[in-house]
Each structure stands twice: as C-alpha cells, then as structure tokens.
Design an enzyme around this catalytic site. Structure first.
Site, PDB file in Angstrom:
ATOM      1  N   ASP A   3      15.082  22.438 -65.213  1.00  0.00           N
ATOM      2  CA  ASP A   3      16.372  21.752 -65.338  1.00  0.00           C
ATOM      3  C   ASP A   3      16.445  20.465 -64.527  1.00  0.00           C
ATOM      4  OD1 ASP A   3      17.460  23.511 -67.130  1.00  0.00           O
ATOM      5  OD2 ASP A   3      18.486  24.730 -65.631  1.00  0.00           O
ATOM      6  N   ARG A  56      18.066  26.740 -59.378  1.00  0.00           N
ATOM      7  CA  ARG A  56      18.066  25.282 -59.349  1.00  0.00           C
ATOM      8  C   ARG A  56      18.040  24.694 -57.937  1.00  0.00           C
ATOM      9  NH1 ARG A  56      21.730  22.053 -63.401  1.00  0.00           N
ATOM     10  NH2 ARG A  56      20.137  20.553 -62.766  1.00  0.00           N
ATOM     11  N   ARG A 112      31.102  26.227 -60.947  1.00  0.00           N
ATOM     12  CA  ARG A 112      29.954  25.817 -60.147  1.00  0.00           C
ATOM     13  C   ARG A 112      30.371  25.235 -58.782  1.00  0.00           C
ATOM     14  NH1 ARG A 112      25.349  24.931 -63.348  1.00  0.00           N
ATOM     15  NH2 ARG A 112      25.336  26.444 -65.046  1.00  0.00           N
ATOM     16  N   HIS A 158      30.891  22.618 -66.398  1.00  0.00           N
ATOM     17  CA  HIS A 158      30.917  21.422 -65.559  1.00  0.00           C
ATOM     18  C   HIS A 158      32.001  20.477 -66.079  1.00  0.00           C
ATOM     19  CE1 HIS A 158      26.555  21.416 -63.770  1.00  0.00           C
ATOM     20  NE2 HIS A 158      27.422  21.881 -62.905  1.00  0.00           N
ATOM     21  N   CYS A 200      24.477  14.675 -68.690  1.00  0.00           N
ATOM     22  CA  CYS A 200      23.708  15.561 -67.810  1.00  0.00           C
ATOM     23  C   CYS A 200      22.375  14.939 -67.414  1.00  0.00           C
ATOM     24  CB  CYS A 200      23.457  16.898 -68.494  1.00  0.00           C
ATOM     25  SG  CYS A 200      24.914  17.938 -68.674  1.00  0.00           S
TER      26      CYS A 200
END
Length: 293
Positions: A80, A105, A150, A179, A286
């Site tokens: 990612d 992550r 998040r 997000h 992103c």
C-alpha cells in the site's frame, strides 16, 4: 487520457489553474494481501502491469498540465505504499507525518520519513493514529479533519497545534468512505483568477453528504454553501478521490454524474482510470501527496 471541455459553464465561472508539486510512489509492489477496508478482498487478483500503466497515465496527466511530480521508489513488502497521500500532510513547507491505524501499514511511516528528511523537511511524528491527507484536507483557511475509522480526534488536536490552523472535525459514518479523501475534495481554494490577493478565501468543495454524520453535514453546508454535491454512485466510483488544480480536475471516468456537474460549474475534468487501485480502496488522490510550499 482525455480532457472534457466545459460546454455549459455558468457565466463568470472562469477558473485558473495553479501549478502544484506532487509526491507519488511507484506501484512496483502494489497488491492486495490483507483486508483493512470494505473494498479489499484477500483473494482479489491484481493486474500489476495494468496498475503500472494506469499509474503512469496519472503521472503523465499531471505533467502534461504543468505540475511537478516527485517520484519515490517503493519498498518490497509494503503493497500500500503507492498510496502516498496517507504518508503526511504538507502545509507551508512543513510536514506532519502519519501513524497508521492498521499495523500492516505502519512500516510505511519510516520509509516516507526517510524521503521527507532527505528532501529537507522537518517531519513531525504524531502520537495518535493519523493517516495524512487521507483524513486531513486544507480548505481555504481551515483544515478539514476526518475521523470515525482511521484518524482520531486526538490527532486533530495535534495537527492544529502543529500548523496553527483552525481544525474542523468531520465524522465519517459509512465504512466504504473510511478516509475523508474518499468522500470530499477541494476544487479551488478561493484564490482569485488573476492570482492577486483580495479574494474572500472561501474554498469550493465537492462532497457526498451521505458519508457524514448529520452534524458534520450541517457544518459542511454552513461553511461551504456553494459546494458541488455528489451522489453515492459517484462516490462509490471514486469520483471524490480526485485532485484539482483549481481548473483541471483529475477524476475517475466512472463518476459520470459528477463529471457533468463539474463541467457545468466551469471546471475541466481530466478523466484518469485507476480502477485497478480501487481493489485496495484507493484512487487518484490516494496516490497523490501534495507538497504545499
């Protein structure tokens, strides 16, 4: 990649692009190896060659429209890492880093920190979970900050102290829009067409109301009454995971309704298909970190 010209722009809706500087990361190791949002299916097959071509088209589109693109090399084992927006928020030449919610992550933080330090940035390390531009969006004189999935409200307080900008907390309620940058983006930041000072500083947004709690929807309505509202279909097509330079809007071609509304408002949509990245819950924004001077 094609550019759609505005046919029915409102009178006085002339837009002026501003050159931007973006950080991106090559998708060399992009894959779906775990599931940390509703879009991700561990059995999903990723066409890495197609992902590479789509990513290259996005970089080419930015450069064709006069923007500077810095390219970071990825690290094996971090699939990612291509989603550069989550690495930090950069405002006024200062960087506020990330502390990822998902443990898978968290190793990305160190890799991006190395890049930012080598580029001359003094990177602040947050103490609370925070995922960079994924949940932090500068808009006019405000900093819009998402929470609910998040980034924590404690991180909102940290970022306000770091930048000295008033933070507007917005609560996300739909897990498909985990997000803020999947549910909202800034079309322009209120800079006058001639580039001079003296505008009212009011930003123009596009967002999907259904992604937010009732109170957050009311905040957005009051602060940004001229916003472009998107449908759920446009949001699910990653139409709000877009990047605007104030005139051109780099947008998923699948978001056809939103493209029509932007065109009518005088913006120029630049469709770029990043559908392979949708399998991981990501899109154009992103993959794009803005390095604001």
């Amino acid at each position: 990649m094609s550019t759609i010209r505005p046919a029915d722009a409102r009178p006085g809706a002339r837009r002026t692009p501003r050159p931007r500087r973006y950080l991106v990361c090559r998708p060399t190791h992009f894959d779906v190896r775990y599931a940390i949002n509703p879009w991700m299916q561990e059995a999903a097959e990723v066409d890495t060659a197609l992902a590479g071509r789509q990513w290259a088209e996005l970089v080419g589109a930015y450069r064709e429209h006069g923007h500077t693109v810095e390219v970071m090399e990825p690290t094996p084992g971090l699939p990612d890492m291509v989603f550069a927006a989550n690495s930090a928020l950069v405002v006024g030449g200062r960087a506020f880093g990330s502390l990822f919610h998902a443990p898978q992550r968290r190793p990305e933080t160190r890799e991006y920190e190395i890049w930012f330090k080598a580029a001359g940035y003094d990177l602040y390390r947050p103490e609370s979970p925070c995922e960079g531009e994924g949940d932090l969006v500068p808009a006019g004189g405000y900093l819009l900050a998402g929470t609910g999935f998040r980034t924590t409200r404690e991180a909102h307080a940290e970022v306000q102290e770091h930048f000295g900008l008033p933070v507007i907390s917005l609560h996300l309620t739909d897990p498909y829009f985990y997000h803020l940058d999947t549910a909202l983006f800034v079309l322009d930041d209120g800079v006058p067409d001639d580039g001079t000072a003296g505008g009212d500083g009011a930003a123009t947004l596009a967002y999907y109301p259904g992604a937010f709690s009732p109170g957050s929807r009311e905040v957005l309505r009051r602060l940004f009454p001229d916003a472009v509202l998107a449908t759920r279909d446009d949001a699910l097509a990653f139409g709000l995971n877009s990047v605007s330079d104030g005139h051109h809007v780099f947008i998923a071609p699948q978001a056809t309704g939103l493209i029509d509304r932007l065109t009518a408002r005088g913006y120029v949509p630049v469709p770029v298909d990043l559908s392979e990245f949708h399998k991981a819950g990501g899109g154009i924004k992103c993959c794009t970190q803005e390095l604001r001077p």
